[in-house]
Motif scaffolding. Structure first.
Motif, short mmCIF file in Angstrom:
data_model
loop_
_atom_site.label_atom_id
_atom_site.label_comp_id
_atom_site.label_asym_id
_atom_site.label_seq_id
_atom_site.Cartn_x
_atom_site.Cartn_y
_atom_site.Cartn_z
N MET A 1 41.03 -37.18 8.62
CA MET A 1 41.22 -35.76 8.26
C MET A 1 42.21 -35.14 9.23
N THR A 460 45.79 -34.91 2.33
CA THR A 460 44.43 -34.82 1.79
C THR A 460 43.44 -34.51 2.91
N ASN A 461 42.39 -33.71 2.53
CA ASN A 461 41.27 -33.36 3.43
C ASN A 461 41.76 -32.69 4.73
N THR A 522 34.89 -26.05 0.93
CA THR A 522 35.93 -26.97 0.46
C THR A 522 36.69 -26.32 -0.68
N THR A 524 39.84 -26.84 -3.59
CA THR A 524 40.59 -27.86 -4.32
C THR A 524 41.81 -27.22 -4.97
N ASN A 536 44.17 -31.95 -4.79
CA ASN A 536 43.98 -32.24 -3.37
C ASN A 536 42.91 -31.31 -2.83
N GLU A 537 42.08 -31.83 -1.93
CA GLU A 537 41.02 -31.03 -1.31
C GLU A 537 41.38 -30.72 0.13
N HIS A 539 39.70 -28.22 3.60
CA HIS A 539 38.44 -27.66 4.09
C HIS A 539 38.73 -26.49 5.01
#
Length: 1253
Positions: A1, A460-461, A522, A524, A536-537, A539
């Protein structure tokens, strides 16, 4: 991450209209992101990224470098043209092109000349998708030529003349910078009198002898080559007129006399520009420089105005002692006429400069790169402006579009190229050229037709950490063709996020303007186009801000003592802060005396150098805060007594346990300032309904730092806390964060519900509305219900909002109603309201009171009786009965419509009333009406009654006229209020002797029709007092009194010779001495002037004689032996006697008062009917001082008979306009009885006659 800490980003607008949105979507995908993986797969036409300027001046001493950089996929190849033809660099060994670039390097240092490579160059960057071209780059070497050889003759001129020293520098490239210096390379001083013009010449408005020097040198500096050229020195000699005559005679053959102007003072004239008007042209965006230089003596002052407007305030500057006006960033709006004004003491001149602002082309909308997918439509726009209007032409891949290969998807419409249903072969680079006579613009924009599914370029993340209440920006960098649409979701199964409180940026970024704790989670990002989808996610974590809850405080410490600064930090538990201490914004001294222990900085053995500002800095990975305090070091002093004060305000307010109707508030106490805190006071603000108004909420003991607070529904609460000790209350703390409680139904109903009619057929229901705090929720309304009290009708209801009354129409007149008003909101209803009673509207009463009769009590009072009207006929609330009454007296003299009626109102249901204050002997008419809240009913029939006679008022006036020796005539006016029929008048009178004793009273009856009466057989020179009143059958009225004096019998005066005294003509009074007591005197005052002799006479009488107080020495023989011993006593007695003699006789006040007994109120003695003692002296006082008989100047008896001789010349007399003496002295009011033998006989009015002339 991947972890990202949120930086501050510029907020972009998200709102667009549909057409603009379409264009912006195309533009937003113009630049293919420089992502390495993405660039490996995507093709892109060339784009020029760097090039040399259009006008490129080079240094001939260095190699020539002409820049041309471009990007594209595949990488572009480069070619050049020179002066419009292909430039084959391979054939010139001095020219090379940088690898991977189009930049040319021409090596002229080894061999060759820069002039050989002058020309116009253009670069072309080309790949399979198209060709981009650079501007036309004009290459010219810089030049710094020498001054031409010239012989400069010395200049000689007289003091006061004007002078211009020409510079005329050689023309270089770029133009030279001009300045004047001497042989020592010192700049020549300039002023309002001496200054350098824009053309480089040196101007003297007038010369002075100190301007004489031989080294006026003009220098030209060429910055591009860093060279300076020098003109030959100029010699100037300034001489006076006398010196000039000698110089001309001796050196005429080899000296030039510069000018022949007189050195006398003269008005201004312009040295530059010439004439009264001139023209100036400047290009938009440049600096407009206007210059006026004037000569004259004394030195002129320059002013500037714009004839048809005002000078721009922020862009106008004055240079060269206001001789130069500069306007920066000039635009077409600055065109117009500018006037410079030169002024000195002898005159004023003007010069008008007409300014025209032209403009080379400038972009309004430059063409932008366009990325389209197959089958899409698009447009290239090229909009430019200038003066004159520029011409727009298009090129495709560097070739004029008229001769370029045809493309069926392309359509040209002036400054716009429209594309429809494009295919991959439509890809090309287009050039827009906008040109006019002042320049050109060239813009490259490619059309790249791509078919690419969405790609999300953000890792991502990615984890974003943000401090609470700050913006959070979540990235979603994307690419796709067609341009993908972006949606954001929160959580794994959340719905799509929409506006408020989110902001969606065109680059895919999601912005949360104010991130709160509940924003954690989270998110998206989903990108879609017709070729696919990508997501794509990321946080987001929200952290508590770092705060310093206990700041270091200002300290004053003694040298050698220890000081401690506290810095208590509160932070998010997941972040690790670092606390750093600074001194004066630098590091702490590396000294063992400075120690840091958790929250404290301690400085031991303080010295003078330790004074300064100490700053505590708390840093985390997301934020930082700081606080400072000043340390002052002083010499040791005795320990001061502690300072007692009110507490410092609490701080660090925090809300926890937030429920619907309660919340817990906690705080940190401030310093108690040496007096323990006894309690805390909590206040709240309702930001929704009463912003800025604070109310009391609660109080807690001083040992408590938290409180559980009860809350009301639908209130946006903020709290603040104050501390209190024995000395008083602290200032309020900072407000806490806001807390909005949930809505609920109202818990109370409106107060002061009333029902009253404003018209006979309505019912007005009013109430006091609930305030915002009492509403308990949104949508506050009122349910208004009513029904007749005595009927069987059901309740009628209506719901209203934003009002405090409701009108029910069509009701019967004055009927009781039951009313209730209930509050409700969007949540529900308040409890059942109380029922109140009201009445519909009143109407005027229908029936008049009956059986009205009047009983006359006396001449001024009557009693009225009437029967009440039926209550139903009142048609309203009975307020009482109203009596109108008026008198018919003198009605014939006035219009009866204007008779003044009097009104008496009797409250309630009374059936009788008294009418006071009536006029006696009058005819009255009255009627009675019933009154309710609407007004009066009809009047009862008029009733007439009469008042009996009363006693009259006193006669209106009483005057005594025509006094003679034995008669007085009385005139009077009848009583103003006879109050009946006058039957007769009664006149009583009695004499008053010189001692103010009253004589016998005479009673006389006079008929009522008389207004004049003469009394005869009176005593001469005697004062009489009169008592006069009128009578009716009801009795005697009030009396009026008056006094008068009969005249003096001059025949009985003594025949003595006149005594004469000469008096200064400036005096207005004279005192008569040596007069005899009780004697009548005639006085004559005469004045002699240009008009002859004028005199006036008057008569007065001195007071009665009084026996002197004597000491009989002859009978005191046995005292002769003691006389020597008591000589002083005898002398005092003689002085006293002399003073008493001069004061005159005295009489007791009581005797004087007793002499004026009022015969009207003296009691009658039963035995002989004579009057008793006098009891009221006021009504029977003698005539006022200063009264006199106008007919024969006989003096009336005064209040006092004191002799004028007692006061010598100190008496202020009075004279008529003809100079006659009219003032009689009024002496003392008390006289003592004479000692020794007293005479009870009144002195004769005429004992002697002494005459004066």
């Amino acid at each position: 991450m991947q972890l990202k800490i949120m930086p501050k980003k510029k907020r972009l607008s998200a709102g667009r209209v549909p057409l603009i949105l379409f264009l912006c979507q195309m533009i937003s995908a113009l630049d293919v992101p420089l992502d390495s993986k993405l660039l490996e797969d995507l093709v892109q036409p060339p784009t020029i990224t760097q090039q040399s300027p259009k006008d490129y001046i080079i240094d001939p001493r260095e190699n020539i470098v002409i820049q041309c950089e471009a990007k594209g996929k595949p990488p572009p190849s480069f070619s050049w043209t020179r002066n419009g033809t292909h430039f084959d660099i391979d054939k010139d060994p001095l020219v090379t092109m940088k690898a991977g670039s189009g930049t040319l390097v021409i090596n002229i240092l080894s061999e060759g000349k820069a002039e050989t490579y002058e020309g116009v160059y253009q670069c072309t960057a080309r790949n399979e998708r198209g060709a981009a071209i650079s501007n036309n780059i004009v290459v010219r070497p810089s030049r710094s030529p020498l001054w031409t050889k010239e012989k400069l003759e010395p200049i000689t001129l007289r003091s006061g003349q004007s002078l211009v020293l020409p510079c005329r520098p050689p023309i270089g490239l770029p133009p030279a910078i001009i300045f004047w210096m001497d042989n020592s390379f010192q700049r020549l001083p300039q002023s309002e009198r001496v200054s350098q013009g824009l053309n480089g010449d040196l101007y003297f408005s007038n010369v002075l002898p100190e301007d004489s020097r031989e080294d006026y040198i003009c220098y030209a500096r060429f910055n591009h080559t860093q060279t300076i050229q020098q003109k030959q020195p100029i010699s100037v000699k300034v001489i006076s007129v006398d010196e000039l005559n000698d110089t001309i005679a001796a050196n005429l053959s080899d000296t030039e006399v510069y000018g022949a102007k007189s050195s006398r003072e003269r008005p201004p004239t312009f040295l530059t520009p010439e004439g009264n008007a001139s023209n100036k042209e400047e290009l938009r965006g440049n600096v407009l420089s206007l210059e006026c230089i004037a000569e004259g003596l004394p030195t002129p002052i320059i002013y500037w105005i714009k004839e048809d407007g005002t000078l721009p305030t922020n862009r106008t500057f004055y240079r060269n002692f206001q001789k130069t006006l500069q306007i920066t960033q000039v635009s077409e709006a600055d065109s117009g006429k500018y006037q410079c004004i030169a002024k000195n003491a002898l005159g004023v001149i003007h010069h008008t400069i007409s300014v025209t602002v032209k403009a080379a082309p400038y972009w309004i909308m430059a063409p932008q790169n366009l990325v389209l997918s197959p089958g899409e439509d698009g447009a290239l726009n090229c909009r430019a402006n200038g003066n004159p209007k520029p011409k727009i032409s298009w090129l495709s891949n560097g070739v004029p579009i008229e001769i370029a290969p045809d493309d069926p998807s392309r359509k040209i419409n002036g400054d716009t190229i429209m594309f429809s249903s494009v295919q991959e072969r439509s890809s090309a680079v287009y050039q827009c050229n906008a040109s006019n006579e002042y320049g050109y613009l060239l813009g490259n924009a490619f059309v790249n037709v791509l078919a690419e599914p969405p790609r999300i370029l953000t890792s991502t993340n990615t984890l974003y950490q943000v401090i609470a209440n700050r913006p959070a920006l979540l990235d979603c960098a994307f690419f796709g063709s067609p341009l993908p649409s972006i949606e954001w979701f929160k959580g794994t199964k959340g719905s799509a996020l929409h506006e408020d409180p989110y902001v969606f940026h065109e680059n895919g970024t999601l912005e949360i303007p104010v991130a709160q704790k509940d924003s954690t989670g989270t998110y998206t990002c989903v990108a879609k186009n017709k070729l696919g989808m990508a997501k794509n996610e990321v946080h987001l974590e929200i952290k508590d801000p770092t705060r310093i809850i206990k700041q270091p405080e200002y300290a004053v410490v003694q040298r050698g003592s220890t000081v401690s600064f506290e810095c208590k930090v509160k932070h998010d538990h997941t972040l690790i802060p670092t606390v750093t201490w600074l001194k004066d914004h630098g590091e702490l001294p590396s000294d063992g005396r400075f120690t840091i222990d958790k929250d404290h900085l301690v400085v031991a053995d303080v010295s003078d150098d330790d004074g300064g500002t100490y700053t505590c800095v708390a840093n985390t990975t997301l934020d930082n805060v700081s606080a400072s305090a000043v340390l002052s070091v002083v010499a040791p002093t005795p320990t001061p007594a502690p300072i007692y004060d009110v507490p410092n305000p609490p701080f660090d307010l925090e809300l926890t346990d937030q429920l619907d109707k309660s919340v817990q508030l906690s705080w940190t106490p401030g310093d108690d300032n040496n007096s323990p805190i006894t309690k805390f006071i909590i206040e709240y603000e309702n930001a929704m309904h009463e912003a800025g108004l604070w109310h009391h909420q609660a109080e807690v003991p001083g040992t408590q730092t938290r409180a559980q607070l009860k809350l009301s529904p639908y209130v946006n609460y903020s709290f603040r806390v104050m501390a209190e000790n024995s000395l008083g209350r602290s200032s309020p703390s900072e407000a806490s964060e806001q807390y909005l409680t949930k809505a609920a139904e109202p818990d109370k109903n409106p107060m002061m519900v009333e029902g009253l009619g404003s018209e006979p057929d309505n019912l007005v229901i009013t109430w006091q509305p609930l305030n915002g705090f009492e509403s308990n929720g949104p949508g506050l309304q009122y349910k208004v219900s009513w029904r007749q009290k005595d009927g069987d009708d059901e309740w009628t209801s209506v719901i209203v909002a934003n009002v405090s009354k409701y009108i029910v129409s069509g009701t019967p007149t004055f009927v009781p109603y039951l009313i209730k008003v209930q509050a409700l909101n969007d949540v529900g209803f308040a409890p059942e309201p109380a029922v109140v009673m009201g009445h519909s509207g009143e109407d005027l009463p229908m029936v008049a009171p009956g059986n009205v009769h009047v009983t006359v009590v006396n001449s001024t009072l009557a009693e009225v009786h009437w029967d009440p009207v039926p209550l139903k006929s009142v048609r309203g609330h009975l307020q009482g009965y109203r009596i109108y009454y008026w008198t018919d007296q003198n009605s014939s003299k006035r219009n009866r419509r204007h008779i003044e009626k009097k009104i008496l109102t009797f409250q309630g249901s009374k059936t009788h009333g008294m009418l006071p204050g009536l006029e006696p002997f009058s005819h009255y008419t009255l009627n009675v009406r019933v009154v309710n809240g609407k007004g009066e009913g009809p009047a009862s029939p008029d009733r007439v009654f009469h008042t009996p006679e009363g006693v009259p008022s006193a006669p209106s006036s009483l005057k005594i006229v025509n006094p003679t020796l034995d008669s007085l005539t009385l005139e009077w006016d009848p009583p103003s209020h006879p109050n009946g029929i006058l039957t007769e008048y009664t006149l009583k009178y009695q004499p008053i002797n010189s001692t103010h004793e009253l004589g016998p009273l005479v009673d006389l009856k006079i008929p009522a029709n008389k207004t004049r009466w003469t009394l005869k057989n009176l005593n001469f020179s005697t004062r009489y007092k009169f008592y006069f009143y009128a009578q009716t059958s009801a009795g005697s009225g009030s009396q009026i009194t008056e006094e008068a004096v009969t005249t003096v019998d001059e025949g009985k005066m003594g025949k003595e010779e006149w005594r004469k005294e000469i008096v200064n003509g400036s005096r207005s009074f004279f005192g008569l001495k040596g007069l005899m007591p009780g004697t009548a005197y005639k006085v004559r005052v005469g004045a002699e002037g240009d008009s002859g002799f004028v005199s006036s006479e008057d008569v007065f009488e001195t007071g009665p004689a009084m026996a002197s107080r004597q000491v009989d020495i002859a009978t005191q023989g046995w005292f002769i032996g003691l006389m020597c011993a008591v000589a002083l006593l005898i002398l005092i007695l003689l002085i006293v006697c002399f003073i008493r003699r001069n004061k005159g006789g005295k009489y007791p006040v009581k005797e004087k008062e007793d002499a004026h007994a009022d015969p009207e109120i003296q009691p009658m003695k039963e035995d002989d009917g004579t009057f008793g003692e006098y009891s009221d002296a006021e009504d029977h006082k003698p005539l006022k001082k200063g009264s006199r008989t106008p007919s024969d100047r006989t003096v009336k008896k005064e209040d006092s008979d004191d002799s004028l001789v007692d006061y010598g010349e100190g008496v202020n007399g009075q004279f008529n306009e003809d100079g006659s003496f009219i003032g009689q002295y009024s002496g003392k009011k008390e006289k003592e009885p004479a000692e020794g033998n007293e005479s009870s006989e009144a002195p004769s009015p005429v004992n002697a006659m002494n005459s004066f002339v």
